[in-house]
Structures are given as C-alpha cells and as structure tokens.
Design a protein around this motif. Sequence first.
Motif, mmCIF file in Angstrom:
data_model
loop_
_atom_site.group_PDB
_atom_site.id
_atom_site.type_symbol
_atom_site.label_atom_id
_atom_site.label_comp_id
_atom_site.label_asym_id
_atom_site.label_seq_id
_atom_site.Cartn_x
_atom_site.Cartn_y
_atom_site.Cartn_z
ATOM 1 N N THR A 53 24.544 -19.733 11.441
ATOM 2 C CA THR A 53 25.564 -18.690 11.623
ATOM 3 C C THR A 53 25.847 -18.002 10.292
ATOM 4 O O THR A 53 25.972 -16.775 10.225
ATOM 5 N N THR A 175 24.712 -24.643 18.189
ATOM 6 C CA THR A 175 24.128 -25.948 17.866
ATOM 7 C C THR A 175 25.196 -26.872 17.297
ATOM 8 O O THR A 175 25.374 -28.004 17.747
ATOM 9 N N GLN A 179 27.715 -30.288 19.302
ATOM 10 C CA GLN A 179 27.924 -31.643 18.788
ATOM 11 C C GLN A 179 29.414 -31.997 18.733
ATOM 12 O O GLN A 179 29.803 -33.130 18.983
HETATM 13 N N1 LIG Z 1 28.912 -14.968 19.860
HETATM 14 C C1 LIG Z 1 29.548 -15.813 19.104
HETATM 15 O O1 LIG Z 1 30.750 -16.015 19.265
HETATM 16 C C2 LIG Z 1 28.817 -16.562 18.020
HETATM 17 C C3 LIG Z 1 29.519 -17.483 17.251
HETATM 18 C C4 LIG Z 1 28.808 -18.187 16.256
HETATM 19 C C5 LIG Z 1 27.473 -17.957 16.053
HETATM 20 N N2 LIG Z 1 26.832 -17.047 16.844
HETATM 21 C C6 LIG Z 1 25.404 -16.809 16.649
HETATM 22 O O2 LIG Z 1 24.707 -18.021 16.911
HETATM 23 C C7 LIG Z 1 23.531 -18.050 16.102
HETATM 24 C C8 LIG Z 1 23.452 -19.333 15.312
HETATM 25 O O3 LIG Z 1 23.648 -20.432 16.130
HETATM 26 P P1 LIG Z 1 22.720 -21.728 16.050
HETATM 27 O O4 LIG Z 1 23.145 -22.613 17.139
HETATM 28 O O5 LIG Z 1 21.304 -21.274 15.977
HETATM 29 O O6 LIG Z 1 23.033 -22.344 14.619
HETATM 30 P P2 LIG Z 1 24.303 -22.991 13.903
HETATM 31 O O7 LIG Z 1 24.950 -24.004 14.778
HETATM 32 O O8 LIG Z 1 25.159 -21.932 13.326
HETATM 33 O O9 LIG Z 1 23.580 -23.694 12.666
HETATM 34 C C9 LIG Z 1 22.593 -24.669 12.880
HETATM 35 C C10 LIG Z 1 22.288 -25.272 11.539
HETATM 36 O O10 LIG Z 1 23.465 -25.906 11.019
HETATM 37 C C11 LIG Z 1 23.121 -27.133 10.414
HETATM 38 N N3 LIG Z 1 23.688 -28.201 11.235
HETATM 39 C C12 LIG Z 1 24.161 -28.118 12.503
HETATM 40 N N4 LIG Z 1 24.642 -29.293 12.911
HETATM 41 C C13 LIG Z 1 24.478 -30.150 11.874
HETATM 42 C C14 LIG Z 1 24.805 -31.516 11.648
HETATM 43 N N5 LIG Z 1 25.408 -32.259 12.588
HETATM 44 N N6 LIG Z 1 24.482 -32.078 10.468
HETATM 45 C C15 LIG Z 1 23.883 -31.342 9.503
HETATM 46 N N7 LIG Z 1 23.566 -30.039 9.643
HETATM 47 C C16 LIG Z 1 23.857 -29.454 10.811
HETATM 48 C C17 LIG Z 1 21.608 -27.186 10.368
HETATM 49 O O11 LIG Z 1 21.302 -26.504 9.154
HETATM 50 P P3 LIG Z 1 19.977 -26.791 8.277
HETATM 51 O O12 LIG Z 1 18.855 -26.255 9.099
HETATM 52 O O13 LIG Z 1 20.238 -26.031 7.009
HETATM 53 O O14 LIG Z 1 19.895 -28.269 8.085
HETATM 54 C C18 LIG Z 1 21.239 -26.361 11.583
HETATM 55 O O15 LIG Z 1 19.940 -25.822 11.505
HETATM 56 C C19 LIG Z 1 23.605 -16.861 15.181
HETATM 57 O O16 LIG Z 1 22.806 -15.835 15.684
HETATM 58 C C20 LIG Z 1 25.059 -16.462 15.226
HETATM 59 O O17 LIG Z 1 25.279 -15.114 14.946
HETATM 60 C C21 LIG Z 1 27.461 -16.343 17.818
#
Ligand SMILES: NC(=O)c1ccc[n+]([C@@H]2O[C@H](COP(=O)([O-])OP(=O)(O)OC[C@H]3O[C@@H](n4cnc5c(N)ncnc54)[C@H](OP(=O)(O)O)[C@@H]3O)[C@@H](O)[C@H]2O)c1
Length: 242
Positions: A53, A175, A179
């Motif tokens: 994010t 993601t 959790q």
């Molecule tokens: N519409 C909305 O309201 C909204 C809100 C938020 C986000 N979004 C969108 O969602 C997308 C991103 O979401 P996503 O699910 O792909 O990713 P995310 O949850 O933002 O990030 C995932 C990353 O966070 C780290 N991570 C997550 N859980 C972890 C844990 N328990 N321990 C250690 N590290 C952890 C890891 O990073 P590392 O790979 O560096 O280890 C993992 O690759 C983006 O496009 C964003 O713009 C939309």
Amino acid sequence: MIANFVSTLDGVVSYEIKNQAGGSTISGCDIADRFIMGLLRAAADAIIVGASTLHDASPEALWLPEDTYPDAKHLYADYRVNVLHKPEYPFLVVVTGSGGLELERAIFRTPGVRTVVITTSAGRYALARKGATKLPSVQIRALDSSRGTISPGAMLRLLYAQFGVRRLLHEGGPTLFGQFLEAEVVDEVFLTLSPQIAGRKADAVRPGLVQGMEFMPADAPWFQLLSVKQMTDHLYLRYQRA
Ligand SMILES: NC(=O)c1ccc[n+]([C@@H]2O[C@H](COP(=O)([O-])OP(=O)(O)OC[C@H]3O[C@@H](n4cnc5c(N)ncnc54)[C@H](OP(=O)(O)O)[C@@H]3O)[C@@H](O)[C@H]2O)c1
C-alpha cells in the motif's frame, strides 16, 4: 483497531494498475470519502499500512489527516488536540517482512513526521544497509516472524507497549488486513461503497477487502451495522465486529 476501505459494488478495492491502484480510483476521488479518511486519521494514535500500500501511494504522501481533505485541516487539528488531547499528528506504521522499502519517500524524510517500521531481523538488516537507521524520524523494530510473516498480536503489543498506541487505524492493504481480521483484533470497519463495478478475470488479481487468505463459513467474521450515511451515489458504512 478501526479499519477504513473503499470498495466497488462488486467488492474490488484496487484495480492493480500502475498509478491507478489506490483507493481514489475506486472512490472516484469522492470528497466525503476523503473527509472520513481524514477524520479517522485525526482520531487515531497511529495508522498502519502494508508495504505494498505504501509502494502504490504517491511518493509525497505523509498520511496526515489534512492530506486527504485540506479544507478540514483546522477542524481535524482542533478535534485531535483540544477534544482528544492527542499530539499534533498520528504516526505511520509500515509493515514489511523483506525491508524492501523506498527510503526516498517523503514519509521517511520529512522533519516532524514520525514513521515506525515493523519488520523482521532480515528486513531490519536490509533497511540498515540502505541507511534507514540513520534517518532521524524513522524507528525500526524487528519482531519474530514465521517465514517473514509477523503476527498481528505481536505488532499490536509492540505498538501498545513501546509507542502508547491505544487507537490504531488500519488503512490496508487487503493482505495485511486479512491477517488482523483472522487474529480477531479488528473492532470496527468503515467501508465506503462506491457505485462502480470493476469486474475480475478468472486469473487476474483485483483484490477484495481481504487478500491471500480465506475464512470458512463456520469462522467467517460477521459485523453489526452501526451507521449508514449517503452523499449522492456513495454509501458510507460503519460496522462493528459482532
Ligand atoms: N481501496 C482501498 O480502500 C485500499 C486500501 C488499502 C490499500 N489498497 C490497495 O491495495 C493494494 C495493496 O494491497 P496488498 O494486499 O497487495 O498489500 P499490503 O497488505 O498493503 O502489503 C503487503 C506487504 O506488506 C508486508 N506484510 C503484510 N503482512 C505482513 C506480516 N504479517 N508480516 C510482515 N510483513 C507483512 C509484506 O511486505 P514485504 O513484501 O516488503 O515483506 C507484504 O508483501 C494497493 O494497490 C493499494 O492501493 C486499497
């Protein structure tokens, strides 16, 4: 812990397209959604996001309340400081297992803006090699992990004990949020329902509110609806964990 998301009618929270992956594409830059985002930030001690994010946000983003709705800057500040008696700004918590963060981002380099990075030992090592430990407003904390995944409970205990966090705002992504839901630590969800449909191909990744895990009918979390607000065609829903 409160969470804030915006989704399409069919549950998509990101188009996963470069420069159009964020919530503003989903909400259509809806001003009331942005106002609520700012208000929730103003009410929080800290805001937590996953590394992806952060990666998809503007390099200039600071996660301040007024960043989303500048006209309410003084209202947010008044509410925060005079009503809630909190410091001027919440701080950002970034979660990364790998430590693969872009340290040129404003959030790591703006005086007066605090950022806490929660990571693994390997992540801390990677960040230290890139000079993160020398950045004055950045604090890095390494926690135990299971194959790079840190438990939400450990993050919350750290934030509570070392940083005095009593109200944490979860801004995703799906993601990281999944959790926290699984760990049963999410108290409320603010969800803006945006009147568009994004669709999904069978093999394409357009995440919903939760990504990378699934619940079973017997243990899926249910919610109580606390309030519904409406402006034009958007709905602003507030749920409490049942
Ligand atoms: N519409 C909305 O309201 C909204 C809100 C938020 C986000 N979004 C969108 O969602 C997308 C991103 O979401 P996503 O699910 O792909 O990713 P995310 O949850 O933002 O990030 C995932 C990353 O966070 C780290 N991570 C997550 N859980 C972890 C844990 N328990 N321990 C250690 N590290 C952890 C890891 O990073 P590392 O790979 O560096 O280890 C993992 O690759 C983006 O496009 C964003 O713009 C939309």
